[in-house]
Design an enzyme around this catalytic site. Sequence first.
Site, mmCIF file in Angstrom:
data_model
loop_
_atom_site.group_PDB
_atom_site.id
_atom_site.type_symbol
_atom_site.label_atom_id
_atom_site.label_comp_id
_atom_site.label_asym_id
_atom_site.label_seq_id
_atom_site.Cartn_x
_atom_site.Cartn_y
_atom_site.Cartn_z
ATOM 1 N N GLU A 1 4.893 24.016 -17.106
ATOM 2 C CA GLU A 1 5.463 23.247 -17.850
ATOM 3 C C GLU A 1 5.722 21.330 -17.128
ATOM 4 O O GLU A 1 5.662 20.577 -15.998
ATOM 5 C CB GLU A 1 6.621 23.222 -18.313
ATOM 6 C CG GLU A 1 7.545 23.718 -17.916
ATOM 7 C CD GLU A 1 8.710 23.875 -18.482
ATOM 8 O OE1 GLU A 1 9.262 22.464 -19.253
ATOM 9 O OE2 GLU A 1 9.624 24.160 -18.782
ATOM 10 N N LYS B 1 20.000 29.804 -18.431
ATOM 11 C CA LYS B 1 20.990 29.424 -17.787
ATOM 12 C C LYS B 1 21.955 29.705 -19.090
ATOM 13 O O LYS B 1 21.784 30.020 -19.773
ATOM 14 C CB LYS B 1 21.301 28.151 -18.490
ATOM 15 C CG LYS B 1 20.175 27.510 -17.067
ATOM 16 C CD LYS B 1 20.871 25.557 -16.857
ATOM 17 C CE LYS B 1 20.033 25.034 -15.648
ATOM 18 N NZ LYS B 1 18.865 24.762 -15.943
HETATM 19 N N1 PSU Z 1 16.779 24.882 -19.458
HETATM 20 C C1 PSU Z 1 16.637 24.580 -17.757
HETATM 21 N N2 PSU Z 1 15.470 23.781 -16.971
HETATM 22 C C2 PSU Z 1 14.919 23.668 -18.853
HETATM 23 C C3 PSU Z 1 14.338 23.698 -19.793
HETATM 24 C C4 PSU Z 1 15.636 24.891 -20.039
HETATM 25 O O1 PSU Z 1 17.393 25.301 -17.175
HETATM 26 O O2 PSU Z 1 14.668 22.234 -17.738
HETATM 27 C C5 PSU Z 1 13.836 22.415 -20.633
HETATM 28 C C6 PSU Z 1 12.681 24.075 -21.216
HETATM 29 O O3 PSU Z 1 11.712 22.659 -20.861
HETATM 30 C C7 PSU Z 1 12.523 24.471 -21.924
HETATM 31 C C8 PSU Z 1 13.463 23.085 -22.804
HETATM 32 O O4 PSU Z 1 11.296 24.756 -23.265
HETATM 33 O O5 PSU Z 1 14.136 22.265 -21.939
HETATM 34 C C9 PSU Z 1 14.183 23.921 -24.376
HETATM 35 O O6 PSU Z 1 14.949 23.165 -24.386
HETATM 36 P P1 PSU Z 1 15.812 23.086 -26.557
HETATM 37 O O7 PSU Z 1 17.286 23.727 -25.835
HETATM 38 O O8 PSU Z 1 15.592 22.020 -26.159
HETATM 39 O O9 PSU Z 1 14.233 23.937 -26.802
#
Ligand code: PSU
Length: 303
Positions: free
Chosen positions: A25, A160
Amino acid sequence: MNKFLDIALEVKKAFLEKKPVVALESTIISHGMPYPKNVQTALAVEQTIRDHGAVPATIAIIGGRLKAGLSPEQLEYFGKKGTVITKVSRRDLATVVARGEDGATTVSATMIIAQMAGIDVFATGGVGGVHRKAELTMDISADLDELARTQVLVVCAGAKAILDLPKTAEYLETKGVATVGYQTSVMPAFYTRASMVPISVRSETAEDIANIWSTQKALGIGGGLLVTNPIPEIYSMDRAYIESKIEEAVNECERLGIKGKDTTPFLLERIQELTGGSSLEANIKLVINNAILACQIAANIKR
Ligand code: PSU
Ligand code: MN
């Protein structure tokens, strides 16, 4: 092929030669890590994949074109621009393409584009999930619904602890997403190897995971598979230490009234600052570790 999609030459060649391909990604580059570590990491992860007999396909949107496979110059561009680039999940995909803009794809948008390109296996660091206090905010990452509907296998190091892990596991169960623990029976917690949350399937080998995946596809039930791979012991962080920093970052986020898609990038950045960069080092190591497992799984999928 989808008219909005460009597949890089190296990736096309891999398809022809029936070599395994692993998708990556771009939000992790532009919104997940600071420059220049983000670019160095992206390049190192790609090289790790090549060293393990597969071909990397980093996914992003450039000038409204969906890209499967980026050049080193394009990786540098995403890393340098950072959070100026729009963070794109399923919701934002059509708008960014229609307007010919750039987009950094989250797990959800990366899964959609990987499926369009015919890529089965995708490696990342952490997936989005159900946020703490979601019963008040309704903040549940689009990644989870994507796992329920799009047929791509995602390798991560769990979620996380900025998230509510028990609620994330419940949500995945409701949505019918199997969560495979690689050599573990509990959900890995990203910076640490274990949490109190049981996963639905324990698997000892990449071959077994590939077999579950092929069977899921052959059954025609659709949807993705979430493979969780604990951070290697030597890189895992002290639980109490990282938990206290996460708590601090989450409280600050609430106090500042940060919401929606800004929440996760804010928390990631704050935790990196609060730990003096040591969480970033752990993050880099676990992404590399996930890329290796993704290569092993991809190599075991019969094409
Ligand atoms: N968790 C991590 N590192 C990241 C992300 C999540 O430890 O870089 C990023 C990923 O791209 C994931 C996105 O798909 O954050 C999720 O964002 P949201 O919580 O806004 O859906
Ligand atoms: Mn969210």
